[in-house]
Design a protein around this motif. Structure first.
Motif, PDB file in Angstrom:
ATOM      1  N   SER A  37      25.147  13.512  73.803  1.00 33.81           N
ATOM      2  CA  SER A  37      23.545  14.297  72.927  1.00 33.81           C
ATOM      3  C   SER A  37      22.790  12.513  72.139  1.00 33.81           C
ATOM      4  N   GLN A  38      23.500  11.657  72.830  1.00 32.47           N
ATOM      5  CA  GLN A  38      23.003  10.203  71.934  1.00 32.47           C
ATOM      6  C   GLN A  38      22.894   9.226  73.503  1.00 32.47           C
TER       7      GLN A  38
ATOM      8  N   GLU B 122      29.103  10.426  62.331  1.00 32.13           N
ATOM      9  CA  GLU B 122      29.105  11.863  62.748  1.00 32.13           C
ATOM     10  C   GLU B 122      29.948  11.337  64.669  1.00 32.13           C
ATOM     11  N   LEU B 123      29.717  10.259  65.415  1.00 31.49           N
ATOM     12  CA  LEU B 123      29.790  10.294  66.860  1.00 31.49           C
ATOM     13  C   LEU B 123      31.297   9.655  66.613  1.00 31.49           C
TER      14      LEU B 123
ATOM     15  N   ALA C 138      34.296  18.060  72.187  1.00 27.00           N
ATOM     16  CA  ALA C 138      33.207  18.222  70.697  1.00 27.00           C
ATOM     17  C   ALA C 138      32.417  16.668  70.649  1.00 27.00           C
ATOM     18  N   TYR C 139      33.765  15.909  70.762  1.00 27.51           N
ATOM     19  CA  TYR C 139      33.573  14.615  71.355  1.00 27.51           C
ATOM     20  C   TYR C 139      32.371  13.750  72.634  1.00 27.51           C
ATOM     21  N   LEU C 140      32.695  14.593  73.498  1.00 29.21           N
ATOM     22  CA  LEU C 140      32.067  14.393  75.081  1.00 29.21           C
ATOM     23  C   LEU C 140      30.239  15.044  74.928  1.00 29.21           C
ATOM     24  N   THR C 141      30.345  15.827  73.206  1.00 29.12           N
ATOM     25  CA  THR C 141      29.060  16.636  73.454  1.00 29.12           C
ATOM     26  C   THR C 141      28.075  15.448  72.613  1.00 29.12           C
ATOM     27  N   HIS C 142      29.068  14.843  71.920  1.00 23.91           N
ATOM     28  CA  HIS C 142      28.132  13.988  70.398  1.00 23.91           C
ATOM     29  C   HIS C 142      27.265  13.068  71.644  1.00 23.91           C
TER      30      HIS C 142
END
Length: 231
Positions: free
Chosen positions: A229-230, A41-42, A222-226
């Protein structure tokens, strides 16, 4: 997900996905024992952000932003995004100035260009173009500057107005011959109708670009949030 799944999700080719990964636009894929790529999903969030940025600001700036974020160069990425927003403001100011100028074609010009007498270098810096570009515009009939006693080009009030309009229309992908026709019309008495249409069409395009950049910024966030989170 497989490369084909990622490609289908955003309507690009599998080769494009591989190219984007190699360019650093996407983070590296996981490799299975057989060497096949697997995406998460990233990667989907990264690809969606990139596609949205391309739609808003073009491939080059979009690539710069994604690569910088993926390399951890947050400041460089945000500066590139800020430049895109700033360019929209510059374009809006140019549209307002030109629309006002065209609306007063038979009256006094705006104060910003009322008493201009610029050299080629000064006009080039004002517009953010090269003097070579100005000479090309002159050959195409877009500009017709006077020459001083030394033979150097001097751009007066009308020349600056014409150059501002030409610069805007070039950004709107008008050809030089089309721009020359618009300039001739604006010079003629009562002949600014086509120029008004061109400027107002560009104003609408700026609004569309602003909306596209807003959408792209949301996808990038949204991408930066993903990504965060990793870590």
């Amino acid at each position: 997900m497989r490369p084909v799944d990622l490609a289908r999700a955003v309507a690009v080719s599998q080769q494009a996905v591989r190219n984007y990964e190699e360019a650093g636009i996407l983070p590296p894929a996981t490799r299975l024992a057989n060497g096949y790529r697997r995406y998460s999903e990233l990667h989907l969030a990264a690809l969606e952000a990139f596609v949205a940025l391309v739609s808003a600001i073009g491939h080059g700036p979009a690539r710069e932003i994604m690569v910088a974020f993926n390399m951890g160069e947050t400041t460089r990425a945000l500066e590139a995004l800020d430049r895109a927003h700033a360019q929209l403001l510059v374009d809006r100011d140019a549209v307002r100035m030109l629309d006002d100028t065209l609306g007063h074609v038979h009256q006094d010009p705006p104060p910003s260009i009322r008493y201009c007498s610029l050299s080629a270098g000064e006009l080039a810096r004002r517009l953010g173009v090269t003097t070579t570009a100005l000479r090309g515009w002159e050959r195409a009939g877009v500009l017709s500057p006077m020459r001083d006693k030394s033979g150097h080009r001097r751009y007066g009030r009308q020349d600056v107005h014409d150059a501002e309009l030409a610069h805007l229309l070039r950004r709107a992908n008008y050809r030089l011959d089309q721009i020359a026709a618009v300039i001739r019309e604006t010079r003629a008495a009562g002949g600014s109708a086509e120029a008004h249409r061109a400027v107002r069409a560009w104003a609408q395009r700026i609004n569309q670009n602003s909306r596209s950049l807003l959408t792209a910024s949301a996808a990038l966030s949204a991408y930066l949030t993903h990504q965060e989170s990793q870590r």
